[in-house]
Each structure stands twice: as C-alpha cells, then as structure tokens.
Design a protein around this motif. Structure first.
Motif, mmCIF file in Angstrom:
data_model
loop_
_atom_site.group_PDB
_atom_site.id
_atom_site.type_symbol
_atom_site.label_atom_id
_atom_site.label_comp_id
_atom_site.label_asym_id
_atom_site.label_seq_id
_atom_site.Cartn_x
_atom_site.Cartn_y
_atom_site.Cartn_z
ATOM 1 N N VAL A 158 0.869 -1.277 -0.104
ATOM 2 C CA VAL A 158 0.096 0.266 0.094
ATOM 3 C C VAL A 158 1.000 1.406 0.088
ATOM 4 O O VAL A 158 1.797 1.350 0.960
ATOM 5 C CB VAL A 158 -0.913 -0.080 1.217
ATOM 6 C CG1 VAL A 158 -1.823 1.155 1.599
ATOM 7 C CG2 VAL A 158 -1.871 -1.202 1.164
ATOM 8 N N LEU A 159 0.406 2.241 -0.803
ATOM 9 C CA LEU A 159 1.259 3.379 -0.965
ATOM 10 C C LEU A 159 2.803 3.172 -1.340
ATOM 11 O O LEU A 159 3.545 4.113 -0.794
ATOM 12 C CB LEU A 159 1.053 4.319 0.248
ATOM 13 C CG LEU A 159 -0.465 4.697 0.705
ATOM 14 C CD1 LEU A 159 -0.265 5.347 2.017
ATOM 15 C CD2 LEU A 159 -1.159 5.348 -0.343
ATOM 16 N N GLY A 160 3.006 2.283 -2.069
ATOM 17 C CA GLY A 160 4.417 1.986 -2.320
ATOM 18 C C GLY A 160 5.268 1.767 -1.197
ATOM 19 O O GLY A 160 6.464 1.452 -1.701
ATOM 20 N N THR A 161 4.892 1.407 0.097
ATOM 21 C CA THR A 161 5.889 0.656 0.851
ATOM 22 C C THR A 161 6.250 -0.699 0.499
ATOM 23 O O THR A 161 5.407 -1.508 0.150
ATOM 24 C CB THR A 161 5.013 0.866 2.282
ATOM 25 O OG1 THR A 161 4.040 -0.053 2.310
ATOM 26 C CG2 THR A 161 4.795 2.332 2.598
ATOM 27 N N GLU A 162 7.620 -1.072 0.947
ATOM 28 C CA GLU A 162 7.866 -2.301 0.576
ATOM 29 C C GLU A 162 7.734 -3.247 1.726
ATOM 30 O O GLU A 162 7.715 -4.429 1.699
ATOM 31 C CB GLU A 162 9.517 -2.275 0.260
ATOM 32 C CG GLU A 162 9.627 -1.748 -1.176
ATOM 33 C CD GLU A 162 10.903 -2.022 -1.888
ATOM 34 O OE1 GLU A 162 11.948 -2.793 -1.225
ATOM 35 O OE2 GLU A 162 11.269 -1.700 -2.743
ATOM 36 N N ALA A 163 7.901 -2.456 3.158
ATOM 37 C CA ALA A 163 7.730 -3.572 4.292
ATOM 38 C C ALA A 163 6.626 -4.313 4.270
ATOM 39 O O ALA A 163 5.671 -4.006 3.968
ATOM 40 C CB ALA A 163 7.693 -2.636 5.590
#
Length: 160
Positions: free
Chosen positions: A118-123
C-alpha cells in the motif's frame, strides 16, 4: 542482481536447504505465516487451494515469521506439528525467517522490491502477506494479509 525467485535458496523445516529453482515452471504463492495470528485460520484455505490446484502446477511456499506480535514463537518441530495437526498442511513450510529489517531473508527483500504494498511501501505489514509468482519466476501480485486464500483462486487459475 536477482532476476527471479529461482536465484534464491531457502531452508525447509527439516533443515534441508532447497534451491527455489526446484519450483521452476510452477505458479507459486509465497506466504509469511504464523501459528498464533488472527489470520492463522487461513492455513485451511491455503491448504484447500494447494490440494485443488497442485496437479496443475501450483505450489504454496510457507515462511513462518515471528516479527509480528511474537505470533510464531515455536521452533521448527513445533511449527511443523502445529501446521499438520491443526490444518493438515501438505505444502512446503520453510524454517522461520525474518521478512523485514537487516536480517530479512534475501527472497523477501526481492519479493518486496518486485511488488510494493500500500502506498508503495515495501515493508511487510503483518503475517499472511501473499505474493503470487508466475511460471517464469516473476512476481505478479502482492496481496494483503486480510485477503482470503479462496479469493485468489481465479488469479491463480489464470496463471495455470
């Protein structure tokens, strides 16, 4: 730089190191799992998907992780027994790994980079985040923990 999931090795619960190249040509669903999570009942849905589609070249790879709320505290023996006794799991379960941080398994670093959340987060945000991988070893989609395994059957079937 790795170009597919086939570039990685992982260790099964029994301690055997396996090249993910073993799964070349298969459609994969790679999931970080936990035995004491609110999403743990997804093991049942995952096992049903696996049993229904394994003959068509589908494999689920489970990676236990204790990074979220300490929800996978057991050792390899306890994890294996839990999965077998409670959910009859027959798909491959690997040794416990970390999916975030400095000690994250290289496979998970690759998966997160290939399919951001979501929203480009990788975690990875929680247990039971799912990555769908095509027969060429490329990540096709990332699914949130709340996405039920049964909701993935059409996407999986489309790749088979």
């Amino acid at each position: 730089m790795s170009t597919s999931i086939y570039d990685f090795n992982a260790t099964l619960l029994n301690g055997e190191t396996v090249s993910l190249d073993t799964y070349r040509g298969k459609v994969l669903l790679i999931v970080n799992t936990a035995s004491a999570c609110g999403f743990t009942p997804q093991y049942a849905g995952l096992e049903m998907l696996y049993r229904n589609m394994q003959d068509r070249g589908f494999v689920i790879l489970g990676f236990p992780c204790n990074q979220f709320g300490g929800q996978e505290p057991g050792d390899a023996k306890a994890i294996g027994e839990f999965c077998q006794l409670n959910y009859g799991v027959t798909f491959p379960i690997f040794a416990k790994i970390e999916v975030n941080g400095d000690q994250a398994h290289p496979l998970y670093n690759y998966l997160k980079h290939q399919a951001a959340g979501v929203l480009g987060t990788e975690a990875i945000k929680w247990n039971f985040t799912k990555f769908l991988v095509n027969r060429a070893g490329q990540v096709v989609e990332r699914y949130a923990p709340a996405t039920k395994p049964e909701d993935l059957s059409d996407a999986i079937a489309a790749l088979l």
